[in-house]
Design a protein around this motif. Sequence first.
Motif, PDB file in Angstrom:
ATOM      1  N   SER A 127       0.822  -1.203   0.000  1.00 51.52           N
ATOM      2  CA  SER A 127       0.000   0.000   0.000  1.00 51.52           C
ATOM      3  C   SER A 127       0.857   1.254   0.000  1.00 51.52           C
ATOM      4  CB  SER A 127      -0.949   0.009   1.199  1.00 51.52           C
ATOM      5  OG  SER A 127      -0.235   0.182   2.389  1.00 51.52           O
ATOM      6  N   SER A 128       2.001   1.231   0.679  1.00 52.90           N
ATOM      7  CA  SER A 128       2.857   2.415   0.676  1.00 52.90           C
ATOM      8  C   SER A 128       3.546   2.592  -0.669  1.00 52.90           C
ATOM      9  CB  SER A 128       3.879   2.340   1.800  1.00 52.90           C
ATOM     10  OG  SER A 128       4.763   1.274   1.599  1.00 52.90           O
TER      11      SER A 128
ATOM     12  N   LYS B  77       2.080   1.927  -3.505  1.00 49.87           N
ATOM     13  CA  LYS B  77       1.052   2.498  -4.383  1.00 49.87           C
ATOM     14  C   LYS B  77       0.841   3.972  -4.107  1.00 49.87           C
ATOM     15  CE  LYS B  77      -1.611  -1.732  -4.998  1.00 49.87           C
ATOM     16  NZ  LYS B  77      -2.875  -2.415  -4.698  1.00 49.87           N
ATOM     17  N   THR B  78       0.787   4.337  -2.828  1.00 56.23           N
ATOM     18  CA  THR B  78       0.466   5.726  -2.477  1.00 56.23           C
ATOM     19  C   THR B  78       1.696   6.606  -2.379  1.00 56.23           C
ATOM     20  OG1 THR B  78       0.559   5.219  -0.115  1.00 56.23           O
ATOM     21  CG2 THR B  78      -1.576   5.011  -1.198  1.00 56.23           C
TER      22      THR B  78
ATOM     23  N   ARG C  37       3.540   6.934   0.283  1.00 56.37           N
ATOM     24  CA  ARG C  37       3.748   7.394   1.671  1.00 56.37           C
ATOM     25  C   ARG C  37       3.577   6.238   2.635  1.00 56.37           C
ATOM     26  NH1 ARG C  37      -1.486   9.536   4.078  1.00 56.37           N
ATOM     27  NH2 ARG C  37      -3.012   8.626   2.691  1.00 56.37           N
TER      28      ARG C  37
END
Length: 91
Positions: A83-84, A86-87, A89
């Motif tokens: 998830s980090s 993809k985003t 951050r």
Amino acid sequence: MVLDLSPLKKYPQYRWLFFGQLVSMLGSCISWVAAPFYIYEFTHSTAKVGLLGIVALVPLVNLVAPLLATSYFVHIFKQVAASSAKTGRYP
């Protein structure tokens, strides 16, 4: 398949270790049978024999639980990393 017994003949220290482990294993097997029998003979309670069986599993749970927890946390770490990525951050 043939069992190679030459190390037992060649190395006396290994022979002592082998037979010592054999005696120890036989003693452990006898105690696995004798403890529930002893408890049942003196208490006549199958519940107490079952409780002994549950208590005997505690060391096994202590060995397996860290492995399961480790795999769970690795799974969570991979989700957070994905998830980090993809985003862009860290949560």
